[in-house]
Enzyme design. Structure first.
Site, short mmCIF file in Angstrom:
data_model
loop_
_atom_site.label_atom_id
_atom_site.label_comp_id
_atom_site.label_asym_id
_atom_site.label_seq_id
_atom_site.Cartn_x
_atom_site.Cartn_y
_atom_site.Cartn_z
N GLU A 8 0.81 -1.22 0.00
CA GLU A 8 0.00 0.00 0.00
C GLU A 8 0.85 1.27 0.00
O GLU A 8 0.43 2.30 -0.53
CB GLU A 8 -0.95 0.04 1.19
N PHE A 34 -11.55 -6.00 14.83
CA PHE A 34 -10.47 -6.55 14.02
C PHE A 34 -10.11 -5.58 12.89
O PHE A 34 -10.97 -5.09 12.18
CB PHE A 34 -10.90 -7.91 13.43
N GLN A 35 -8.84 -5.28 12.76
CA GLN A 35 -8.30 -4.36 11.75
C GLN A 35 -8.92 -2.97 11.82
O GLN A 35 -9.09 -2.30 10.81
CB GLN A 35 -8.43 -4.96 10.35
N LYS A 88 -17.42 -0.22 6.06
CA LYS A 88 -17.93 -1.33 5.25
C LYS A 88 -19.46 -1.30 5.13
O LYS A 88 -19.99 -1.53 4.04
CB LYS A 88 -17.48 -2.64 5.92
N MET A 113 24.31 8.92 1.01
CA MET A 113 24.18 10.26 1.56
C MET A 113 24.54 10.29 3.05
O MET A 113 25.19 11.22 3.51
CB MET A 113 22.76 10.78 1.33
C1 LIG Z 1 12.59 6.04 4.64
C2 LIG Z 1 13.88 6.70 4.90
N1 LIG Z 1 14.75 6.16 5.78
C3 LIG Z 1 15.94 6.77 6.02
C4 LIG Z 1 16.28 7.92 5.38
C5 LIG Z 1 17.62 8.60 5.67
N2 LIG Z 1 18.47 8.59 4.47
C6 LIG Z 1 18.54 9.65 3.64
S1 LIG Z 1 19.53 9.38 2.33
C7 LIG Z 1 19.90 7.83 2.87
C8 LIG Z 1 20.83 6.94 2.09
C9 LIG Z 1 20.26 6.52 0.80
O1 LIG Z 1 21.11 5.53 0.27
P1 LIG Z 1 20.88 4.99 -1.21
O2 LIG Z 1 19.46 4.70 -1.44
O3 LIG Z 1 21.84 3.88 -1.47
O4 LIG Z 1 21.24 6.25 -2.12
P2 LIG Z 1 22.63 7.05 -2.26
O5 LIG Z 1 22.64 8.12 -1.23
O6 LIG Z 1 23.74 6.07 -2.06
O7 LIG Z 1 22.58 7.60 -3.63
C10 LIG Z 1 19.24 7.56 4.08
C11 LIG Z 1 19.39 6.29 4.82
C12 LIG Z 1 15.33 8.45 4.48
N3 LIG Z 1 15.55 9.59 3.83
N4 LIG Z 1 14.16 7.82 4.24
#
Ligand SMILES: Cc1ncc(C[n+]2csc(CCOP(=O)(O)OP(=O)(O)O)c2C)c(N)n1
Lengths: 163, 566
Positions: free
Chosen positions: B50, B112-113, B162, B479
Site C-alpha cells: 500500500e 479486528f483491523q 464497510k 548520503m
Molecule cells: C525512509 C527513509 N529512511 C531513512 C532515510 C535517511 N536517508 C537519507 S539518504 C539515505 C541513504 C540513501 O542511500 P541509497 O538509497 O543507497 O542512495 P545514495 O545516497 O547512495 O545515492 C538515508 C538512509 C530516508 N531519507 N528515508
C-alpha cells in the site's frame, strides 16, 4: 504576551482534535480553551487564550484560518473584546476564616453556592484578572479545589461576528 | 436508480474524471472491490504494497497535475499508506486516499483491523472525512476532490466504513460545492502587484527564487516570460526544477544545501528576492540569521501560512502564482519606458553572476577506470527523450540528478523533497507511467532506497509499465555515508550495504530485463540497450563508492559558506 482568539467552527466530527493537533504539532501554547454551540445551527465557538510574539500569533491565526472546518478567526487585539470567565472555588473556612471569606466574596460580588462546617464553595465571574485577584486573597486561607472555565470573549459594539 | 455505496463511490470517481486508481484489497473494502470487478470505466492497478500504491498515486498526480487516487483496506492497509500520505502532504500533492473502515457500529470497539486512521493522519492530510451514511458519499467525494486540488493542494483521506459500502442509496453528483470555511484566495491583489513591479524596477541585484508552487500552480510559462522580459536571473529549489528552463542563460540552477555556487552567492548578494511558490525551507536558506542579508523580499504564494513563517517579508502577495505572475507581466509592460534603463542597471549584476558561474560551475572529476555517478546522469540526459519523466529516490543520486540532469520542463522531475522518502522513486515512476504509457519514464535510485519498494517490479511487469530503473550502486547508504565522512570521522556506522545483490538476476526473477555496467566505457551501451527494451528494465551502474555530492552547505552554515571540494 497573552492573546485571546475566537474561532467559529463547523460542529463537525473531529474539529476539536484538528485544532489541538495544530497547536501541539507546531509547538503553540494553549493557556485556556473553551467551546460551546452558538446561536447559529451547526456552528460552535471556541475561545483560545494563547501566548507568543507577533510572528507566532500571526502564524497561529493563519494556520487556524487554513483549517477547512474553521469559518472565521477573530483575533482580539487589546481592548477590542469583553472577556469573562467563571470559577468555582472550594476554600477552607473555619472559625475566624469564615467571616474573612464572606467579606472577600462580598467585595468581589461572588456567590456562595455550597456550605459545610469546614468550607465554602464560591462562584465568581469576571475577567480573568479579577479571578486571579480573588484567588490571591483566598489562597492563604487554604484552597481545596479550583475549577475555571477559561475565558470567553465577545467583541465590543453593535455588530456581531458576521456583521 | 438504487445502488450500493461501493458503486456510488466508483460513480463519484468517474464523475471526477479519474481514469486510474491504485489499490489493495482487504476485508473492509471487499465490497468496493466487488464493484471494481465489473466497473469498466476505471483502470485499477494492484501494487504489491500500500505504501507503493500511495506513492504511485502521488507520481500520477505530479506527472499529470490531476488528483491521484488510491485505496487501502482498514487497519494495516491504512497504516501502510501513512508514509505516502506524509510524502504527498509535505510536497503539496493533490491526492484522495480511500481507506476501508470497520462497520460504523463497531468503530471505537477495537474491532479486528480497526485503526483510527483519521487520527493517525490528521497532521499530514489537508483534510479528512469519515463517511457515516450512504447519502453522504457523493457530497463528501465532491468536497474531497475540491479540497485536494484547489488552493495549496494536498492529500485528503476518506474513511469509508464497510456498512456504508453495502447500504443502498441513490446517486446524484453535485455540480458545485460550497464549503463555508474554505475559500482559497486565488487572485493576487492588483495594488501588491504594482508595488512588486515597482520594487523590481528599482532593484539592482534581483533574483527570482522559485519553488514547487510554480510547478503545481502551472506557472512555468508566465514565470519564464516575466524573467526574460525583465532579464532577472532565476534559481529554483529542488521542487521547482523544471519550472524554468535550465538551458536558459538566466538560469542559476538549484540553490541551497547542494545548490550551485552561483545560485547561493546570488541569494547572499541580492538586493531583492522574488520568491514564487517557495517556502524558505531550511535546506534552502542555510543559517537563517545570515540568509540574504541585503535583500528585500517579495513573497508570492497561494498559502498565507507560508509567508513570514521563516523569514521576514517586505511585500507579501497571496494568490495563485500563475495569476500573480500574469498580472506582473502586464504591469511590467505598462512600465516599458523604464525597462531599457533597468536592464542596463542590471549589467554589473549579470557580470557578477557570470563570474560566479565560471569560478565554480557544477562539475566533477571524470575517471577512466570507475564510473562516476554524475557521468551516468549526463549520459541519461543525453540519451533520453526530450519529454522523458524522471523520478528519483532519496540520497546522493537524487542530488546528482538535480545537479546534472538539467530540467527544462515542468512535471518532468518527480522527487520527494519535503519528506525525503526513500522508497519513493520506483512506485512514483510506476504512477507516472500508468498516466503516460507512451512516454519514457525513468527512475533514478540508490541501492538502498530501491530496495524499499523493489516488490513493485512485479506490478510493472504484470501491467506492462515499461519503467526504466536506474540503480546507481555504491554499496553504501551514500548520503548518510557522506555525512559520516565529513562530520563523523569516517565512522561508517550501518551505512555499508554489505550484501551485494545481483540485480540482474533480480530483474530476471520478476520477468524483466537487467543490464550491468561496471566500467565507464559500458555506460552508454547499457543505457542504449535499456532504453531500447519494450518492457521494464533494471540498469545497474557500479559507481565510485565514495563519491560525494558537492558543493555542500553544511547544516546550520550560511549559504555562502559552501564546501566546494572536500
Ligand atoms: C525512509 C527513509 N529512511 C531513512 C532515510 C535517511 N536517508 C537519507 S539518504 C539515505 C541513504 C540513501 O542511500 P541509497 O538509497 O543507497 O542512495 P545514495 O545516497 O547512495 O545515492 C538515508 C538512509 C530516508 N531519507 N528515508
Amino acid at each position: 504576551m497573552q492573546h485571546t482568539i475566537s474561532v467559529i467552527v463547523e460542529n463537525d466530527f473531529g474539529v476539536l482534535s484538528r485544532i489541538a493537533t495544530l497547536f501541539s504539532g507546531r509547538g503553540f501554547n494553549i493557556d485556556s480553551l473553551s467551546v460551546a454551540p452558538t446561536n447559529e445551527e451547526g456552528l460552535s465557538r471556541m475561545t483560545i487564550v494563547t501566548r507568543g510574539d507577533d510572528q507566532i500569533l500571526e502564524q497561529i491565526n493563519k494556520q487556524l484560518n487554513k483549517l477547512i472546518d474553521i469559518l472565521k478567526v477573530i483575533d482580539f487585539s487589546d481592548g477590542s473584546a469583553i472577556e469573562r470567565e467563571l470559577a468555582l472555588i472550594k476554600v477552607a473556612a473555619e472559625d475566624d476564616a469564615r467571616a474573612e471569606v464572606l467579606r472577600i466574596v462580598d467585595i468581589f460580588r461572588a456567590k456562595i453556592i455550597d456550605v459545610t462546617p469546614k468550607s465554602y464553595t464560591i462562584e465568581v465571574t469576571g475577567n480573568p484578572v479579577k479571578i486571579d485577584a480573588i484567588l490571591e486573597l483566598l489562597r492563604p486561607l487554604g484552597l481545596k479545589e479550583l475549577v475555571r472555565t477559561g475565558s470567553v470573549a465577545i467583541g465590543r459594539g453593535a455588530k456581531g461576528w458576521n456583521g | 436508480m438504487k445502488m450500493n455505496g461501493a458503486r456510488i463511490m466508483l460513480e463519484c470517481l468517474k464523475k471526477e474524471g479519474v481514469d486510474t486508481i491504485f489499490g489493495y484489497p482487504g476485508g473492509t473494502v471487499i465490497n468496493l472491490y466487488d464493484e471494481i470487478f465489473s466497473f469498466k470505466d476505471i483502470h485499477h492497478i494492484l501494487p504489491r504494497h500500500e505504501q507503493a500504491g500511495t506513492h504511485a498515486a502521488d507520481g500520477y498526480a505530479r506527472a499529470t497535475g490531476r488528483v491521484g487516487v488510491c485505496i487501502a483496506t482498514s487497519g494495516p492497509g491504512a497504516t501502510n499508506t501513512v508514509t505516502g500520505i506524509a510524502t504527498a502532504y509535505m510536497d503539496s500533492i493533490p491526492m484522495v486516499i480511500i481507506t476501508g473502515q470497520v462497520p460504523t457500529a463497531l468503530i471505537g470497539n477495537d474491532a479486528f483491523q480497526e485503526v483510527d486512521i483519521i487520527g493517525i493522519t490528521r497532521p499530514c492530510t489537508k483534510h479528512s472525512f469519515l463517511i457515516r451514511d450512504v447519502k453522504d458519499i457523493a457530497l463528501t467525494m465532491k468536497k474531497a476532490f475540491y479540497i485536494a486540488s484547489t488552493g495549496r493542494p494536498g492529500p485528503v483521506l476518506v474513511d469509508f466504513p464497510k456498512d456504508v459500502q453495502i447500504a443502498q442509496g441513490e446517486f446524484h453528483y453535485p455540480d458545485t460545492v460550497d464549503i463555508r470555511g474554505y475559500k482559497p484566495n486565488l487572485s493576487g491583489h492588483p495594488r501588491q502587484v504594482e508595488k512588486a513591479v515597482a520594487m523590481i524596477l528599482e532593484s539592482k541585484r534581483p533574483v527570482m527564487y522559485v519553488g514547487g508552487g510554480a510547478v503545481l500552480g502551472g506557472a512555468a510559462e508566465p514565470l519564464t516570460i516575466l524573467a526574460k522580459n525583465l532579464t532577472v536571473p532565476v534559481t529554483t529549489t529542488l521542487m521547482g526544477l523544471g519550472a524554468f528552463p535550465e538551458s536558459d542563460d538566466l538560469s542559476l540552477g538549484m540553490l541551497g544545501m547542494h545548490g550551485a555556487y552561483c545560485a547561493n552567492m546570488a541569494m547572499t548578494h541580492s538586493d531583492l528576492i522574488i520568491a514564487v511558490g517557495a517556502r524558505f525551507d531550511d535546506r534552502v536558506t542555510g543559517k537563517l540569521s545570515t540568509f540574504a542579508p541585503h535583500a528585500k523580499i517579495i513573497h508570492i504564494d497561494v498559502d498565507p501560512t507560508s509567508i513570514k513563517k521563516n523569514v521576514r517579508v517586505d511585500l507579501p502577495i497571496v494568490g495563485d502564482v500563475k495569476d500573480v505572475l500574469t498580472k506582473m507581466i502586464k504591469q511590467a509592460e505598462k512600465n516599458k519606458d523604464k525597462l531599457a534603463a533597468f536592464e542596463t542597471a542590471l549589467e554589473p549584476w549579470h557580470g557578477d553572476i557570470n563570474a560566479w558561474k565560471e569560478k565554480h560551475p557544477i562539475a566533477y572529476k571524470h575517471s577512466n577506470t570507475t564510473i562516476k555517478p554524475q557521468f551516468v546522469i549526463e549520459k541519461l540526459r543525453e540519451l533520453s527523450n526530450e519529454d522523458a519523466i524522471i523520478s528519483t529516490d532519496v540520497g546522493q543520486h537524487q542530488m546528482w540528478t538535480a545537479q546534472f540532469f538539467k530540467f527544462n520542463k515542468p512535471r518532468t522531475l518527480l522527487t520527494s523533497g519535503g519528506l525525503g522518502t526513500m522508497g519513493y522513486g520506483l512506485p512514483a515512476a510506476m504512477g507516472a507511467q500508468a498516466a503516460f504509457p507512451e512516454r519514457q519514464v525513468i527512475t533514478i535510485c540508490g541501492d538502498g532506497g530501491v530496495q524499499m519498494n523493489i516488490q513493485e517490479m512485479a506490478t510493472l511487469v504484470q501491467n506492462r509499465l515499461p519503467v526504466k530503473i536506474v540503480i546507481l550502486n555504491n554499496n553504501f547508504l551514500g548520503m548518510v555515508r557522506q555525512w559520516q565522512e565529513l562530520f563523523f570521522d569516517k565512522r561508517y556506522s550501518s551505512t555499508c550495504m554489505e550484501l551485494p545483490i545481483d540485480y540482474i538476476k533480480l530483474a530476471d526473477a520478476y520477468g524483466a530485463k537487467g543490464f550491468l555496467a561496471t566500467k565507464p566505457e559500458e555506460v552508454e551501451d547499457v543505457i542504449r540497450r535499456g532504453f531500447a527494451e519494450d518492457g521494464p528494465v533494471i540498469m545497474e551502474f557500479k559507481i565510485a563508492r565514495e563519491e560525494k555530492v558537492l558543493p555542500m552547505v553544511p547544516a546550520g552554515a550560511s549559504l555562502n559558506e559552501m564546501v566546494l571540494n572536500a
